[in-house]
Scaffold this active site. Structure first.
Site, PDB file in Angstrom:
ATOM      1  N   ARG A  46       0.809  -1.223   0.000  1.00  0.00           N
ATOM      2  CA  ARG A  46       0.000   0.000   0.000  1.00  0.00           C
ATOM      3  C   ARG A  46       0.840   1.270   0.000  1.00  0.00           C
ATOM      4  NH1 ARG A  46      -5.298  -1.429   3.510  1.00  0.00           N
ATOM      5  NH2 ARG A  46      -5.124  -3.625   3.065  1.00  0.00           N
ATOM      6  N   LYS A 155       3.663 -18.708   7.277  1.00  0.00           N
ATOM      7  CA  LYS A 155       2.953 -19.020   8.504  1.00  0.00           C
ATOM      8  C   LYS A 155       2.519 -17.720   9.198  1.00  0.00           C
ATOM      9  CE  LYS A 155       5.288 -19.534  12.415  1.00  0.00           C
ATOM     10  NZ  LYS A 155       6.126 -18.485  13.004  1.00  0.00           N
ATOM     11  N   ASP A 184       7.550 -23.341   5.508  1.00  0.00           N
ATOM     12  CA  ASP A 184       8.026 -23.439   6.884  1.00  0.00           C
ATOM     13  C   ASP A 184       9.538 -23.307   6.769  1.00  0.00           C
ATOM     14  OD1 ASP A 184       9.213 -24.478   9.271  1.00  0.00           O
ATOM     15  OD2 ASP A 184       7.262 -25.282   9.795  1.00  0.00           O
ATOM     16  N   HIS A 185      10.077 -22.161   7.177  1.00  0.00           N
ATOM     17  CA  HIS A 185      11.472 -21.905   6.825  1.00  0.00           C
ATOM     18  C   HIS A 185      12.450 -22.893   7.473  1.00  0.00           C
ATOM     19  CE1 HIS A 185      11.815 -19.533  10.565  1.00  0.00           C
ATOM     20  NE2 HIS A 185      13.119 -19.683  10.446  1.00  0.00           N
ATOM     21  N   LYS A 189      16.337 -25.130   6.002  1.00  0.00           N
ATOM     22  CA  LYS A 189      17.674 -25.134   6.612  1.00  0.00           C
ATOM     23  C   LYS A 189      18.429 -26.382   6.153  1.00  0.00           C
ATOM     24  CE  LYS A 189      16.192 -22.605  10.764  1.00  0.00           C
ATOM     25  NZ  LYS A 189      16.864 -21.322  10.759  1.00  0.00           N
ATOM     26  N   GLU A 223      16.075 -19.085  21.913  1.00  0.00           N
ATOM     27  CA  GLU A 223      16.443 -17.805  21.283  1.00  0.00           C
ATOM     28  C   GLU A 223      16.795 -16.794  22.354  1.00  0.00           C
ATOM     29  OE1 GLU A 223      13.916 -16.400  17.900  1.00  0.00           O
ATOM     30  OE2 GLU A 223      12.485 -17.693  18.895  1.00  0.00           O
ATOM     31  N   ASP A 242       3.591 -20.417  17.568  1.00  0.00           N
ATOM     32  CA  ASP A 242       4.642 -19.736  16.800  1.00  0.00           C
ATOM     33  C   ASP A 242       5.789 -20.686  16.431  1.00  0.00           C
ATOM     34  OD1 ASP A 242       5.869 -17.341  15.712  1.00  0.00           O
ATOM     35  OD2 ASP A 242       7.298 -17.478  17.371  1.00  0.00           O
ATOM     36  N   HIS A 247       7.550 -25.318  13.142  1.00  0.00           N
ATOM     37  CA  HIS A 247       8.970 -25.662  13.025  1.00  0.00           C
ATOM     38  C   HIS A 247       9.353 -26.934  13.796  1.00  0.00           C
ATOM     39  CE1 HIS A 247       8.921 -21.794  11.326  1.00  0.00           C
ATOM     40  NE2 HIS A 247       9.211 -21.083  12.382  1.00  0.00           N
TER      41      HIS A 247
END
Ligand code: BG6
Length: 497
Positions: A46, A155, A184-185, A189, A223, A242, A247
């Site tokens: 936008r 996701k 799904d990243h 990997k 993390e 999440d 994952h």
């Protein structure tokens, strides 16, 4: 193999994902000559701005993300950005899709690109319901000239089983399942894909890969980051939706799946879906002893003071959203019956680490003193990130008199496999989607099976929002020390909260 010539349309092009992941990944593919011969990108959002303004901003972002400073790389980046266009329009409004349609027709003619379009929804999830329908209303979900259409969705894919089913239904009414790529990243990997190769290209592991020889499996994904500027999204989803629903469950699937009949996308995805369908759904009683949720409080990360979760931007000051999960999962099938899979994930923990540990059973008798007495000496550790590696641990005798045992490690480090730096997950996944290879993307049935497992837990928490929520200090190892979890002391830990 190069993908067919095509145009990639990125919805949500002024957002974070586009400049942090998508365009840097496309630039890396460009640098390695892996993009289609004729290729254009249209960024759509936008924010009013010209293509030149958009390119300039992306130039700054990409060089920062990829730490590009030398002249030849910068000039390559400038060349790549010539493939990137920008248009602004209100994606809510079907009428305005004409702007996109015209841009596509123009680029197809200008660069002689056949009518192959791939749409990437890098937008807030609320738009997932709207964009496919608007594309359909404008006839942009099919090609009248025999070209291809694909759609990539980020996701969260749904919020629970019902919303995932509704979204699947909506997508399948606008695109064919083979045209839908649910990203799904974690599956992009390198180390995660290597789980399949490790298991299915080596004869030595398979005979041991079952309940007879494996004692338990741990999957750790911690993390140091907090919720950053994603409070609005995160406070609704929490760590279970999440990280776990997608994952970590994908990691479990790769570890637990049966060998596929052949190595084609559908056979692999069949096996993944079977794992999710075999997950033991806990009764309310069982749940109490097998799941722990936590939330971070103020603390220190790398000696810097950080605020507690409830004080984060766009987070409710009395939020009960979990930022940490420790959980024991069971897979009710012949290979894994009775073997616990422990997962731990959380934000604002002591270190960034994703690791899978396969604990093998002990020998039936323990003759020796030292490190391996009382517990098994054998572990296979797959380090997904950082410092990607695989280690096999076993016991050996310490030199000298007697038979004292020390645990030693046989280590393989990924950076010895190739000079090249490991590609980012998005590079692999974007390339696969362009090639039409869906192996590393979630299929609708697997996704719905994963929600069937997650939903009862979320429902229980909804009924009792603050019950059993543990708190932990930012920078710590979680509500209690991680190593305690495997000792089946969930009940004990719970009492600590
Ligand atoms: C994302 C989650 O999907 O994965 C984030 O939404 C999380 O909350 C991230 O930080 C972790 O990814 P990685 O690749 O850094 O382990």
């Amino acid at each position: 193999k190069k993908a067919e010539n095509q145009i990639l349309v990125i919805f949500g092009a002024s957002g974070d994902l586009t400049h942090r992941k998508l365009l840097p990944a496309l630039f890396e593919l460009y640098s390695r000559d892996l993009l289609p011969e004729k290729f254009q990108v249209i960024g759509a959002a936008r924010t009013p701005q010209s293509t030149d303004e958009f390119r300039n901003k992306q130039q700054a972002f990409i060089s920062e993300v990829l730490k590009i400073s030398d002249y030849s790389q910068l000039s390559k980046l400038a060349d790549f950005l010539q493939l990137v266009n920008y248009i602004d329009f209100d994606t809510d409004d079907a009428k305005q899709y004409q702007i996109l349609k015209e841009k596509i027709i123009f680029l197809e003619k200008e660069y002689n690109i056949p009518d192959n379009i791939i749409y990437y929804l890098a937008t807030p999830p609320a738009m997932y319901d709207i964009i496919p329908i608007n594309l359909q209303k404008c006839g942009m979900n099919v090609s009248l000239s025999g070209g291809s259409r694909k759609i990539i969705i980020e996701k969260p894919f749904g919020y629970d089983l019902e919303s995932a089913q509704r979204l699947n239904h909506l997508l399948e009414s606008t695109f064919h399942e083979s045209e839908i790529f649910r990203i799904d990243h974690y599956l992009g990997k390198e180390t995660v894909q290597n789980i399949l190769v490790l298991r299915f290209s080596n004869g030595i592991f398979e005979p041991l890969w079952n309940r007879n020889y494996i004692d338990s499996i741990e999957i750790i994904s911690t993390e140091t980051l907090g919720v950053e500027n994603r409070g609005k999204y995160y406070d609704i989803v929490g760590a279970l939706r999440d990280m776990v629903q997608n994952h970590l469950m994908q990691l479990i699937a790769f570890i637990a799946m049966e060998p596929p009949a052949t190595f084609d996308p559908e056979s692999i995805r069949d096996e993944i879906a079977k794992v999710f369908k075999a997950l033991h759904v806990y009764s309310p009683e069982e749940r109490v002893h097998n799941i722990i949720r936590g939330q971070y409080m103020e603390g220190n990360i790398d000696e810097k003071k950080v605020i507690g979760y409830r004080r984060e931007k766009n987070v409710a000051p009395n939020s009960n959203t979990e930022t940490y999960i420790a959980m024991k999962l069971m897979i009710d099938n012949w290979r894994w019956g009775g073997i616990p899979f422990f997962i731990y994930t959380g934000k604002r923990l002591k270190e960034k680490r994703t690791e899978i540990i396969i604990h093998f059973k002990s020998t039936p008798q323990q003759f020796f003193i030292g490190q391996c007495s009382g517990s098994s000496c054998n572990q296979l550790i797959i380090k997904v990130q950082p410092d990607e590696s695989i280690s096999l641990k076993f016991g050996l005798k310490i030199p000298g008199a007697g038979f004292e045992v020390k645990q030693v490690s046989m280590d393989f480090k990924y950076n010895t496999l190739s000079e090249e730096k490991l590609p980012d997950a998005y590079e692999r996944l974007l390339l696969d989607a362009m090639l039409g290879d869906s192996t590393l993307f979630s299929r609708n049935d697997a996704l719905e099976a994963s929600w069937k497992f997650i939903d009862p837990i979320e429902e229980e928490w909804k009924k009792h929002p603050s019950k059993d929520l543990c708190y932990y200090k930012a920078g710590s190892t979680g509500p209690t020390i991680i190593s305690n979890f495997r000792e089946q002391t969930f009940r004990y830990i719970r009492n600590e909260c």
